[in-house]
Design an enzyme around this catalytic site. Sequence first.
Site, PDB file in Angstrom:
ATOM      1  N   LYS A   1       0.845  -1.213   0.000  1.00 43.10           N
ATOM      2  CA  LYS A   1       0.000   0.000   0.000  1.00 43.10           C
ATOM      3  C   LYS A   1       0.877   1.259   0.000  1.00 43.10           C
ATOM      4  CE  LYS A   1      -2.123  -1.425   3.757  1.00 43.10           C
ATOM      5  NZ  LYS A   1      -1.484  -2.765   3.847  1.00 43.10           N
ATOM      6  N   THR A   2       1.829   1.299   0.947  1.00 40.65           N
ATOM      7  CA  THR A   2       2.710   2.471   1.022  1.00 40.65           C
ATOM      8  C   THR A   2       3.532   2.588  -0.257  1.00 40.65           C
ATOM      9  OG1 THR A   2       2.852   2.083   3.399  1.00 40.65           O
ATOM     10  CG2 THR A   2       4.456   3.593   2.463  1.00 40.65           C
TER      11      THR A   2
ATOM     12  N   ASP B   1      -1.322   6.697   6.795  1.00 39.31           N
ATOM     13  CA  ASP B   1      -1.382   5.267   7.067  1.00 39.31           C
ATOM     14  C   ASP B   1      -2.357   5.013   8.214  1.00 39.31           C
ATOM     15  OD1 ASP B   1      -0.610   2.775   6.405  1.00 39.31           O
ATOM     16  OD2 ASP B   1       1.450   2.937   7.111  1.00 39.31           O
TER      17      ASP B   1
ATOM     18  N   THR C   1      -5.571  -1.506   6.997  1.00 43.69           N
ATOM     19  CA  THR C   1      -5.674  -2.961   6.950  1.00 43.69           C
ATOM     20  C   THR C   1      -7.074  -3.389   7.397  1.00 43.69           C
ATOM     21  OG1 THR C   1      -4.730  -2.932   9.155  1.00 43.69           O
ATOM     22  CG2 THR C   1      -3.235  -3.465   7.365  1.00 43.69           C
TER      23      THR C   1
ATOM     24  N   ARG D   1       6.440  -8.255   1.331  1.00 39.69           N
ATOM     25  CA  ARG D   1       7.340  -7.979   2.466  1.00 39.69           C
ATOM     26  C   ARG D   1       7.976  -9.276   2.966  1.00 39.69           C
ATOM     27  NH1 ARG D   1       4.498  -4.843   6.565  1.00 39.69           N
ATOM     28  NH2 ARG D   1       5.188  -3.010   5.411  1.00 39.69           N
TER      29      ARG D   1
HETATM   30  N1  LIG Z   1       4.050  -4.809  -6.166  1.00 39.77           N
HETATM   31  C1  LIG Z   1       5.285  -4.802  -5.618  1.00 39.77           C
HETATM   32  N2  LIG Z   1       6.394  -4.994  -6.376  1.00 39.77           N
HETATM   33  C2  LIG Z   1       7.596  -5.006  -5.811  1.00 39.77           C
HETATM   34  N3  LIG Z   1       7.844  -4.823  -4.493  1.00 39.77           N
HETATM   35  C3  LIG Z   1       6.787  -4.610  -3.685  1.00 39.77           C
HETATM   36  C4  LIG Z   1       5.454  -4.580  -4.211  1.00 39.77           C
HETATM   37  N4  LIG Z   1       4.592  -4.366  -3.201  1.00 39.77           N
HETATM   38  C5  LIG Z   1       5.344  -4.261  -2.088  1.00 39.77           C
HETATM   39  N5  LIG Z   1       6.659  -4.403  -2.377  1.00 39.77           N
HETATM   40  C6  LIG Z   1       7.752  -4.377  -1.387  1.00 39.77           C
HETATM   41  O1  LIG Z   1       7.284  -4.999  -0.195  1.00 39.77           O
HETATM   42  C7  LIG Z   1       7.587  -4.233   0.956  1.00 39.77           C
HETATM   43  C8  LIG Z   1       6.326  -4.001   1.745  1.00 39.77           C
HETATM   44  O2  LIG Z   1       5.458  -3.116   1.056  1.00 39.77           O
HETATM   45  P1  LIG Z   1       4.679  -1.909   1.795  1.00 39.77           P
HETATM   46  O3  LIG Z   1       5.493  -1.393   2.941  1.00 39.77           O
HETATM   47  O4  LIG Z   1       4.299  -0.937   0.743  1.00 39.77           O
HETATM   48  O5  LIG Z   1       3.395  -2.672   2.326  1.00 39.77           O
HETATM   49  P2  LIG Z   1       2.113  -2.059   3.089  1.00 39.77           P
HETATM   50  O6  LIG Z   1       0.911  -2.633   2.427  1.00 39.77           O
HETATM   51  O7  LIG Z   1       2.236  -0.571   3.146  1.00 39.77           O
HETATM   52  O8  LIG Z   1       2.249  -2.682   4.538  1.00 39.77           O
HETATM   53  P3  LIG Z   1       1.665  -2.126   5.957  1.00 39.77           P
HETATM   54  O9  LIG Z   1       0.196  -2.437   5.974  1.00 39.77           O
HETATM   55  O10 LIG Z   1       2.400  -2.928   6.988  1.00 39.77           O
HETATM   56  O11 LIG Z   1       1.977  -0.664   6.029  1.00 39.77           O
HETATM   57  C9  LIG Z   1       8.251  -2.957   0.480  1.00 39.77           C
HETATM   58  O12 LIG Z   1       9.614  -2.976   0.868  1.00 39.77           O
HETATM   59  C10 LIG Z   1       8.100  -2.947  -1.029  1.00 39.77           C
HETATM   60  O13 LIG Z   1       9.264  -2.555  -1.671  1.00 39.77           O
HETATM   61 MG   LIG Z   2       2.506   0.700   4.753  1.00 37.53          MG
END
Ligand SMILES: Nc1ncnc2c1ncn2[C@@H]1O[C@H](COP(=O)(O)OP(=O)(O)OP(=O)(O)O)[C@@H](O)[C@H]1O
Ligand SMILES: [Mg+2]
Length: 340
Positions: free
Chosen positions: A68-69, A113, A162, A221
């Site tokens: 998401k981030t 977030d 989430t 992740r």
């Molecule tokens: N589609 C993607 N392609 C490549 N790498 C990805 C992709 N999605 C996520 N990542 C990698 O996975 C890791 C986790 O992603 P991210 O932090 O954006 O998840 P999130 O959904 O924001 O999690 P949270 O709910 O814990 O905040 C990051 O380091 C990112 O580089």
């Molecule tokens: Mg995030």
Amino acid sequence: MSMELPVELLTQQETAEDKVLTFEPKGFDDYLGQKAIKEKLKVYVQAAKMREEPLDHLLLFGPPGLGKTTLARVITHELDVGFKITSAPIIERTGDLVAILTSLTPHEVLFIDEIHRLPKNVEEILYSAMENFCVDVIIGQGAGAKSIRLPLSPFTLVGATTKTSLISGPLQTRFGIVERLDFYEPDELADIVKQNSDFLGLPILPEAALCIGRRARGTPRIVKRILRRVRDYAQVHKHSLVDLEVVNHALKFLDIDEDGLTKLDRRLLVHIIKDFDGGPVGLDTLAAMTGEDKDTIEEVCEPFLLRCGLLQKTPRGRQIPSKKLYSIRKKLIKDGQKFI
Ligand SMILES: Nc1ncnc2c1ncn2[C@@H]1O[C@H](COP(=O)(O)OP(=O)(O)OP(=O)(O)O)[C@@H](O)[C@H]1O
Ligand SMILES: [Mg+2]
């Protein structure tokens, strides 16, 4: 009117380890998987750029670690605008949010977030900010107090959560774009393994990348976490090429089984089978039995167990589908679990 922006309100939520020495997607081409969402967002981004307008506000749902981030950063990169990141739990007062909003530059992306955790009065400030790009603030106290309207730069709010069920109706309806990120398929995760191993200069066989993809519970992740351990193992044991053997060792160190279940997932299943005959059992009871935080169970374990069909949510609590009870028991026994 200039307002000092509290530094702690604009934070980096990702763990340091996620960011160290791993590849971070910049544009849409680096953001792998999530094809349907990406296609739509590409159109919205291009249209906003053609009209020279900010992108419509975007709400992203999805379990932790699905990107998401990262997607918010990718969109910002594609829009070629500024980016500010904050998290709802640290925005305690309306003034905190007003300070952030008034600091935004035209078309900037503000990422909030855990947006479901905004206090109600702070959330209400967002309504006029999102709809009319202005905020009303009260200056002074008592009889002399007056309300003034502060104009804001047109901006894009990207909210992430989430917990779908906890977003209030009025907030959700103010987002023009609402998307839910789903778990990734093993081959998409294998592509992410390859992307990161190329970045690290770590040669890896396709079957080894796919093995990580299969056992990363649909989550980028976790792919990155496994790859870091794979890299440690390969380095210490002087493997110049990562094969299945190296991956299997790393997965053993991480206590991840062949279906991608972690120790905590397995502990949950064991408690439900052993102490509740397969369920149903309430979340509070499960949290107490396992000594785990309720949020961790609900946000980290359950989405994956539900998706794998290993768990069901019923009005009376969580239960293991009766059809799966035997096979899960067998699997846990194979892992060394005793049920008597
Ligand atoms: N589609 C993607 N392609 C490549 N790498 C990805 C992709 N999605 C996520 N990542 C990698 O996975 C890791 C986790 O992603 P991210 O932090 O954006 O998840 P999130 O959904 O924001 O999690 P949270 O709910 O814990 O905040 C990051 O380091 C990112 O580089
Ligand atoms: Mg995030």
